[in-house]
Design an enzyme around this catalytic site. Structure first.
Site, PDB file in Angstrom:
ATOM      1  N   PRO A 140       0.824  -1.215   0.000  1.00 21.29           N
ATOM      2  CA  PRO A 140       0.000   0.000   0.000  1.00 21.29           C
ATOM      3  C   PRO A 140       0.856   1.261   0.000  1.00 21.29           C
ATOM      4  O   PRO A 140       1.894   1.320   0.647  1.00 21.29           O
ATOM      5  CB  PRO A 140      -0.798  -0.105   1.311  1.00 21.29           C
TER       6      PRO A 140
ATOM      7  N   TYR B 239      -4.104  14.355 -13.492  1.00 24.50           N
ATOM      8  CA  TYR B 239      -5.260  13.445 -13.546  1.00 24.50           C
ATOM      9  C   TYR B 239      -6.580  14.176 -13.347  1.00 24.50           C
ATOM     10  O   TYR B 239      -7.590  13.531 -13.087  1.00 24.50           O
ATOM     11  CB  TYR B 239      -5.186  12.389 -12.435  1.00 24.50           C
TER      12      TYR B 239
ATOM     13  N   CYS C 121       3.472  29.255 -15.329  1.00 22.90           N
ATOM     14  CA  CYS C 121       3.004  29.738 -16.630  1.00 22.90           C
ATOM     15  C   CYS C 121       2.447  28.607 -17.475  1.00 22.90           C
ATOM     16  O   CYS C 121       3.054  28.187 -18.473  1.00 22.90           O
ATOM     17  CB  CYS C 121       4.149  30.446 -17.340  1.00 22.90           C
TER      18      CYS C 121
END
Ligand SMILES: *Cc1c(COP(=O)(O)O)cnc(C)c1O
Length: 423
Positions: free
Chosen positions: A282, A324, A351
């Site tokens: 995990p 994402y 930017c």
């Protein structure tokens, strides 16, 4: 409550605290952007897995790419964790943080010969091999060193983890793992190579998984393979079931680690493999909701179509929204003031139009005030970059009433250190 289910990040007298330390004070002392982590939150996330495996032979290998800062690794090493690494650099970090090489497993589709040799010399616990060609190279490298490499084959169970396509890894179209149909042949080949010792089987189906079903399906597929591999006389000492359990970013309801493992282990027991050693990898679920990123509001910029709240943290510090379109909660650090709430896009100074941290957020803020970007413990600092020659943020680990600076803010000098003028 700021963070449902996360008592270690809470409000006290209106002000955001991590354990017993006020976030305002930390920001004044260390500047912004600043990552703040709760040690207790990490240990309580780990405890859910430990409960799930009570009475079993099991090793929890923290997938350190989620957050590879030395102070964070030290917390998990001291708690008895192993580590899932994906590069030779990560192995060096584990050793620098006091972790044991024998509790390291090495994942990833592109291990180099140099990384293999480094890991073999260090004596890591297992290589999770992801292709047939990797198997041949690992055998050659191990024989060259007069060593045998302990190996697991990472199988691709072809199940849909129902998560974002960029973080789904267990489907046929992914680059990860050996196809289910090729697994048996790959194990036979591995068992025949003198530089390798087959020790286990491995699978990891994706990340930010919030449902139980993909895990149950994958476990069935893996246990089918254990049956088939062992029928060939190849004994698998351990079953490594990867990581991927999701966290609550925005009302997500992933299963608790102990509840998930109760169901998975019932399946394993029913099929007669309850006596094997279990490994898991995990990452996000151990650290994601243990951290936040404090940032200062620089400017408010009202517009015809959108209002922008420009802060001093950016996509180089918090890359998940840009990568994402991920959601992070964003809340004021101080008590609610008198200013009326307005809908803002919270954006950084970089930017790029992709440099946003949150869209359409209701906030009552003024320049100079502090905001906290929540659920920032995983895949933020470890993915941070120096784009726009922005130094990486500082990090503080809170333990009760004590705050430890675990990473100093990076200067422009630090960034230029490896560079040379032409002559
Ligand atoms: C990234 C990764 C993990 C950890 O995934 P999380 O979603 O952070 O739990 C585990 N194993 C492998 C092989 C990985 O690549």
């Amino acid at each position: 409550m700021t963070h449902p289910g996360h008592p270690h990040i809470h409000r006290q007298g209106g002000e955001l605290h991590v354990e017993q330390v006020g976030v305002e004070r930390l920001a004044r002392e260390h500047g912004t952007p600043l990552f703040v982590y709760s040690k207790a939150a990490m240990l309580s996330a780990l405890a859910a897995y430990q409960r799930g495996f009570a009475g079993r032979k099991a090793r929890i290998c923290y997938a350190m790419k989620a957050n590879s800062s030395l102070g964070v690794l030290q917390v998990f090493a001291q708690a008895g964790c192993g580590f899932d690494i994906v590069s030779g650099g990560e192995l060096e970090r584990v050793l620098a943080a006091g972790g044991q090489a024998s509790h390291v497993i090495f994942s990833g589709v592109g291990k180099t010969r140099a990384e293999m040799a480094q890991a073999l010399r260090a004596g890591i616990g297992c290589f999770n091999v992801e292709s047939e060609s990797e198997l041949e190279v690992l055998d050659a490298v191990a024989r060259g060193l007069g060593l045998r490499a302990p190996v697991s084959i990472r199988v691709n169970p072809n199940v849909d983890a129902k998560t974002h396509p960029y973080i789904s890894t267990g489907l046929k179209g992914n680059k990860f793992g050996v196809a289910h149909e090729r697994t048996l042949a790959t194990y036979r080949r591995a068992a025949s190579l003198p530089g390798l010792e087959v020790v286990g089987i491995d699978c990891h189906i994706g990340s930010q998984i919030t449902e139980v079903d993909p895990y149950l399906d994958a476990m069935d597929r893996v246990l089918d393979l254990v049956d088939a591999v062992e029928a060939q006389g190849i004994r698998l000492r351990h079953i490594d079931f990867g990581g991927g359990l999701g966290i609550d970013y925005r009302g997500d309801t992933p299963p608790a680690a102990d509840a998930l493992w109760e169901q998975l282990l019932a399946k394993v027991d029913a099929r007669g493999y309850g006596d094997r050693e279990f490994m898991i990898e995990p990452g996000r679920s151990l650290v994601g909701n243990a951290g936040l990123c404090v940032t200062e509001v620089l400017y408010l910029k009202p517009g015809e179509q959108k209002n922008f709240c420009i802060v001093d943290a950016a996509m180089n510090d918090l890359p998940r929204p840009a990568m994402y379109e991920a959601y992070h909660g964003i809340v004021p650090v101080g008590p609610d003031g008198a200013s009326p709430a307005t809908t803002y896009d919270v954006v950084g100074p970089v930017c790029e139009s992709g440099d946003w941290l949150g869209r359409d957020r209701e906030l009552a803020v003024q320049p100079g005030q502090l905001l906290a970007v929540l659920s920032a413990g995983a895949y933020c600092m470890s993915m941070a970059s120096n784009y726009n020659t922005r130094g990486r943020a500082a990090e503080v680990l809170v333990d009760g009433s004590r705050a430890h600076l675990i990473r100093a803010r990076e200067s422009a000098q630090d960034q230029m250190r490896m560079e040379r003028l032409v002559g």
